[in-house]
Design an enzyme around this catalytic site. Structure first.
Site, mmCIF file in Angstrom:
data_model
loop_
_atom_site.group_PDB
_atom_site.id
_atom_site.type_symbol
_atom_site.label_atom_id
_atom_site.label_comp_id
_atom_site.label_asym_id
_atom_site.label_seq_id
_atom_site.Cartn_x
_atom_site.Cartn_y
_atom_site.Cartn_z
ATOM 1 N N HIS A 163 38.005 22.751 -7.363
ATOM 2 C CA HIS A 163 37.281 23.139 -6.143
ATOM 3 C C HIS A 163 38.091 22.784 -4.899
ATOM 4 O O HIS A 163 39.011 21.968 -4.946
ATOM 5 C CB HIS A 163 35.893 22.486 -6.086
ATOM 6 N N CYS A 180 37.664 15.550 -10.382
ATOM 7 C CA CYS A 180 37.871 16.991 -10.236
ATOM 8 C C CYS A 180 39.322 17.305 -9.885
ATOM 9 O O CYS A 180 40.099 16.424 -9.533
ATOM 10 C CB CYS A 180 36.961 17.545 -9.140
#
Length: 206
Positions: A163, A180
């Site tokens: 992301h 992430c």
């Protein structure tokens, strides 16, 4: 220094090797196969034992041939160079993610369509390695654990996703994610987000 080490001294090693043409990418502070290969080539040219690890003799020889790296040499703003793709990335539709070069390549049938600098989790919240699939996509998302915005999320391993990260865009590699894969170029990621489908492969490797 040897394979698997991660430190600011490794970053300096890479920057010094880059000054004399043995390391052709941005320093990452991680000692992996590319760094080992660069060290081995340097040792061969200097007729030192080709161990691929840095002992005192190799380090002193390198210090004598290079200057102290500048802040920009240690942490340049330029885009990281892509690795040779992992074999798992050469077929199909793949988000191919290299921890060593800190890059993500969006690939279809072995061809790189787009690439990004990326940032990973810290030692306490590491990004998992392996072969996964995109199991869901969220154009706008807020982390339920950390309460941070995660635009253009492509989830691949439980809560871990590729992301956009405003923090990565602002601070670069001075920070880390909570596991992430952070991207700092939002407009490019938005394009890839539109191309990636649920079920596409994700490969995270060194």
């Amino acid at each position: 220094m040897k394979d698997g080490d991660e430190s600011e001294q490794v970053r300096e090693l890479q920057a010094r090797l880059r000054q004399i043409g043995y390391f052709d990418r941005s320093p990452t502070a991680f000692y992996g196969s590319m760094t080992g290969g660069a060290v081995k080539a340097f040792q061969k040219k200097r007729e030192l034992p080709q161990t691929g690890s840095v002992d005192e003799i190799t380090w002193q020889k390198l210090l004598g041939m290079t200057r102290k790296p500048t802040a920009d040499e240690l942490k340049p703003s330029t885009t990281n160079k892509l690795d040779k793709p992992d074999p798992r990335c050469l077929t199909g539709r793949v988000l191919c993610i290299s921890k060593e070069s800190r890059t993500l390549a969006w690939m279809v049938d072995g061809k790189v369509l787009s690439s990004f600098d990326v940032r990973f989790g810290s030692e306490n919240t590491p990004t998992r390695e392996g072969t996964f699939k995109v199991d869901r996509k969220e154009r706008t998302w807020k982390s339920t654990l950390y309460h941070t915005q995660m635009p253009y999320s492509m989830f691949f391993s439980r809560g871990q996703a590729v992301h956009y990260s405003a923090d990565f865009a602002a601070r670069g590699y001075a920070g880390a994610s909570h596991g992430c894969v952070n991207v700092r170029d939002m407009s490019k990621l938005a394009e890839v987000f539109n191309q990636v489908k649920v079920g596409d492969k994700v490969v995270v490797h060194w």
